[in-house]
Design an enzyme around this catalytic site. Structure first.
Site, PDB file in Angstrom:
ATOM      1  N   ASP A 235       4.158  10.921  -6.261  1.00 53.51           N
ATOM      2  CA  ASP A 235       3.370  10.672  -7.472  1.00 53.51           C
ATOM      3  C   ASP A 235       2.923  11.945  -8.183  1.00 53.51           C
ATOM      4  O   ASP A 235       2.728  11.932  -9.394  1.00 53.51           O
ATOM      5  CB  ASP A 235       2.130   9.837  -7.122  1.00 53.51           C
ATOM      6  CG  ASP A 235       2.518   8.437  -6.697  1.00 53.51           C
ATOM      7  OD1 ASP A 235       3.409   7.864  -7.342  1.00 53.51           O
ATOM      8  OD2 ASP A 235       1.956   7.933  -5.712  1.00 53.51           O
TER       9      ASP A 235
ATOM     10  N   ARG B  60       1.087 -14.222   9.293  1.00 52.74           N
ATOM     11  CA  ARG B  60      -0.298 -14.624   9.453  1.00 52.74           C
ATOM     12  C   ARG B  60      -0.826 -13.947  10.717  1.00 52.74           C
ATOM     13  O   ARG B  60      -0.767 -14.504  11.815  1.00 52.74           O
ATOM     14  CB  ARG B  60      -0.358 -16.154   9.569  1.00 52.74           C
ATOM     15  CG  ARG B  60      -1.690 -16.813   9.295  1.00 52.74           C
ATOM     16  CD  ARG B  60      -2.701 -16.475  10.350  1.00 52.74           C
ATOM     17  NE  ARG B  60      -3.938 -17.219  10.237  1.00 52.74           N
ATOM     18  CZ  ARG B  60      -5.046 -16.810  10.849  1.00 52.74           C
ATOM     19  NH1 ARG B  60      -5.071 -15.691  11.552  1.00 52.74           N
ATOM     20  NH2 ARG B  60      -6.140 -17.537  10.747  1.00 52.74           N
TER      21      ARG B  60
ATOM     22  N   HIS C 106      10.573   1.879  -0.473  1.00 51.01           N
ATOM     23  CA  HIS C 106       9.902   2.707   0.528  1.00 51.01           C
ATOM     24  C   HIS C 106       9.373   1.861   1.679  1.00 51.01           C
ATOM     25  O   HIS C 106       8.209   1.989   2.075  1.00 51.01           O
ATOM     26  CB  HIS C 106       8.771   3.537  -0.117  1.00 51.01           C
ATOM     27  CG  HIS C 106       8.649   4.907   0.445  1.00 51.01           C
ATOM     28  ND1 HIS C 106       7.455   5.563   0.556  1.00 51.01           N
ATOM     29  CD2 HIS C 106       9.572   5.752   0.940  1.00 51.01           C
ATOM     30  CE1 HIS C 106       7.646   6.757   1.080  1.00 51.01           C
ATOM     31  NE2 HIS C 106       8.931   6.898   1.329  1.00 51.01           N
TER      32      HIS C 106
ATOM     33  N   HIS D 110      -2.266   3.718  -3.952  1.00 48.44           N
ATOM     34  CA  HIS D 110      -0.821   3.389  -3.924  1.00 48.44           C
ATOM     35  C   HIS D 110      -0.224   3.874  -5.251  1.00 48.44           C
ATOM     36  O   HIS D 110      -0.359   5.060  -5.589  1.00 48.44           O
ATOM     37  CB  HIS D 110      -0.682   1.882  -3.681  1.00 48.44           C
ATOM     38  CG  HIS D 110       0.691   1.370  -3.378  1.00 48.44           C
ATOM     39  ND1 HIS D 110       1.759   2.182  -3.084  1.00 48.44           N
ATOM     40  CD2 HIS D 110       1.184   0.088  -3.334  1.00 48.44           C
ATOM     41  CE1 HIS D 110       2.843   1.439  -2.869  1.00 48.44           C
ATOM     42  NE2 HIS D 110       2.519   0.164  -3.018  1.00 48.44           N
TER      43      HIS D 110
ATOM     44  N   ARG E 221      10.423  -0.086  -8.612  1.00 50.22           N
ATOM     45  CA  ARG E 221      10.150  -0.692  -7.302  1.00 50.22           C
ATOM     46  C   ARG E 221      10.479  -2.175  -7.274  1.00 50.22           C
ATOM     47  O   ARG E 221      10.662  -2.760  -6.192  1.00 50.22           O
ATOM     48  CB  ARG E 221       8.697  -0.404  -6.898  1.00 50.22           C
ATOM     49  CG  ARG E 221       8.283  -0.875  -5.504  1.00 50.22           C
ATOM     50  CD  ARG E 221       9.124  -0.282  -4.370  1.00 50.22           C
ATOM     51  NE  ARG E 221       9.057   1.162  -4.265  1.00 50.22           N
ATOM     52  CZ  ARG E 221       8.150   1.853  -3.584  1.00 50.22           C
ATOM     53  NH1 ARG E 221       7.209   1.217  -2.936  1.00 50.22           N
ATOM     54  NH2 ARG E 221       8.204   3.180  -3.547  1.00 50.22           N
TER      55      ARG E 221
ATOM     56  N   HIS F  70      -0.005  11.193   2.659  1.00 48.81           N
ATOM     57  CA  HIS F  70       0.809   9.991   2.826  1.00 48.81           C
ATOM     58  C   HIS F  70       0.497   9.335   4.161  1.00 48.81           C
ATOM     59  O   HIS F  70       0.194  10.024   5.121  1.00 48.81           O
ATOM     60  CB  HIS F  70       2.309  10.343   2.759  1.00 48.81           C
ATOM     61  CG  HIS F  70       3.149   9.157   2.472  1.00 48.81           C
ATOM     62  ND1 HIS F  70       3.647   8.352   3.467  1.00 48.81           N
ATOM     63  CD2 HIS F  70       3.537   8.617   1.305  1.00 48.81           C
ATOM     64  CE1 HIS F  70       4.324   7.369   2.913  1.00 48.81           C
ATOM     65  NE2 HIS F  70       4.273   7.500   1.602  1.00 48.81           N
TER      66      HIS F  70
ATOM     67  N   MET G 232      -5.744  12.677  -5.842  1.00 46.99           N
ATOM     68  CA  MET G 232      -4.648  11.706  -5.947  1.00 46.99           C
ATOM     69  C   MET G 232      -3.302  12.412  -6.114  1.00 46.99           C
ATOM     70  O   MET G 232      -3.205  13.408  -6.822  1.00 46.99           O
ATOM     71  CB  MET G 232      -4.907  10.740  -7.097  1.00 46.99           C
ATOM     72  CG  MET G 232      -6.162   9.923  -6.888  1.00 46.99           C
ATOM     73  SD  MET G 232      -6.146   9.099  -5.272  1.00 46.99           S
ATOM     74  CE  MET G 232      -7.820   8.518  -5.158  1.00 46.99           C
TER      75      MET G 232
END
Ligand code: COA
Length: 373
Positions: A310, A354, A185, A220, A335, A259, A255
């Site tokens: 989910d 970074r 994803h 997540h 995943r 998204h 939950m």
């Protein structure tokens, strides 16, 4: 599909280039150009994992070889078995998976030039279901399961080793579809974590271990476990409607809904919802699916929020007799294919990730010796 514009959390920021997946960008959800609906309907998880990692769908002989290697990768080295035995019975299974991955990295090291990265990819995909099933049975019955099996797919293998009996074909199919939907994803939190770790020229095990840590949280991957806990609170759709209404009034997050990228629907939901319905019929459960639909209806009416992958994955797994705490570890089994493809892509054209922050702390000030503070 439209994309939300939000401040904070790097929302809407293009953080790098990738040729692996499109999410909500007008192309629909595609893995390496293949439509997720076609993959979910027509392919098997191993084909999708191969596609993600190697860039193309495998030929028949390539798939056979890949599956053969995955089968061989199920065996647990002794050091890992001993480590898994030492992890307490009440540990969270996500911590078991994270530790299992890290421990494997100590015994089967990646070469500094990453020349064995493909072997490690196959090893991780093959071994994750064994890690969970071994730990499960050891702590449940103090038995060490045999990780060998004739099952030639990860979906069937995991179900067989969890229940210690051959799984129904329908369940293997459902699990296979779920693994395909979860496989990749784009720059989600765990994948981005894996890419950050990789960008320091660290090893694959470190990147995957860190990704598991990111996946664990309920915003997540942990949402599938949290969604089942929510559904299980209620015995009727009416009770669920009122109970969730109360939670929303208390500003609780529900939950399995909403998204970061999708604004109207998660395209994966329609597929997994159908499987949840099918399995509810298969096991004769007349409670959980209607409760889930009642929550879905309320969330849309009150918040214009839709179920993400989910939400109905939770009931799909529940109907297959899978303990709720194993839902997010199953997400890992899938995943990992996406994470690996991103790790390899990052390595192909690496630059240290970074970014910078906007400083909002105090102005420069003189140091005050401790006795004068
Ligand atoms: N339940 C209740 N309210 C929710 C919600 C949910 N699941 N998801 C979003 N909202 C609300 C937030 O409370 C917020 O309201 P506010 O503006 O009044 O404060 C608004 O919608 C925006 O939410 P926010 O969390 O800022 O959006 P985001 O883009 O950062 O979050 C998620 C995306 C996925 C983290 C979020 O929708 C969420 O927490 N969902 C539940 C966890 C989940 O299912 N995760 C798996 C994602 S695949």
């Amino acid at each position: 599909m439209e994309t939300k514009k939000k401040v904070g959390g790097l929302a809407g920021i293009i953080a790098g280039k990738s040729a692996i997946c499109t999410v909500g960008t007008g192309h629909g959800l595609n893995y390496r150009g293949y439509d997720i609906y076609e993959l979910a309907a027509l392919s098997e998880f191993e084909e999708v994992a191969y596609l993600l990692i190697f860039g193309n769908l495998p030929k028949k002989s390539e798939l056979q070889t890949f599956k053969h290697k995955l089968k061989a990768a199920r065996a647990l080295p002794n050091a890992l078995k001993e480590g898994l035995k030492l992890i307490p019975k009440d540990a969270h299974p996500m911590d078991v998976m994270r530790t299992g991955c890290s421990l494997l990295g100590c015994v089967e090291k990646e070469k500094p030039d990453f020349s064995n990265q493909e072997d490690i990819a196959i090893r991780l995909l093959g071994i994750f279901p064994s890690i969970l099933a071994f730990w499960h049975h050891y702590h449940l019955n103090q038995t060490e399961i045999d990780t060998q099996s004739e099952q030639d797919c990860i979906a069937g293998y995991f179900l067989e080793k969890l229940h210690l009996k051959p799984p129904k074909e329908l369940w293997i199919k459902a699990m296979n579809v779920s693994l395909i939907l979860y496989a990749e994803h784009e720059f989600n939190a765990s994948t981005f974590t894996a890419r950050i770790v990789t960008s320091t020229l660290s090893d694959t095990y470190s990147a995957i271990t860190a990704a598991i840590g990111a996946l664990r949280g309920p915003l997540h991957g942990g949402a599938n476990e949290a969604a089942m806990d929510l559904i299980a609170e209620f015995s009727t759709p009416e009770e669920a409607f009122k109970g969730v209404q109360k939670k929303l009034a208390q500003k609780a997050k529900i939950m399995g809904f909403g998204h970061r990228v999708y604004v109207k629907a998660d395209p994966r939901n329609v597929v997994i919802k159908e499987w949840s319905k099918k399995l509810a019929q298969d096991v004769g459960n007349k409670i959980i699916y209607p409760i889930s639909e009642a929550i879905e209806k309320l969330m849309w009416e009150e918040k214009k929020l839709f179920p993400n992958l989910d939400f109905y994955s939770a009931s799909t797994y529940h109907f297959m007799g899978i303990p709720t705490a194993y839902f997010t570890p199953i997400f890992i089994m899938s995943r990992t294919a996406g994470w690996l493809s991103h790790i390899f892509e990052q390595r192909q054209d690496n630059r240290l990730i970074r970014p910078s922050s906007e400083y909002i702390g105090p102005e420069n000030r003189p140091y005050v010796p401790i006795e004068k503070r």
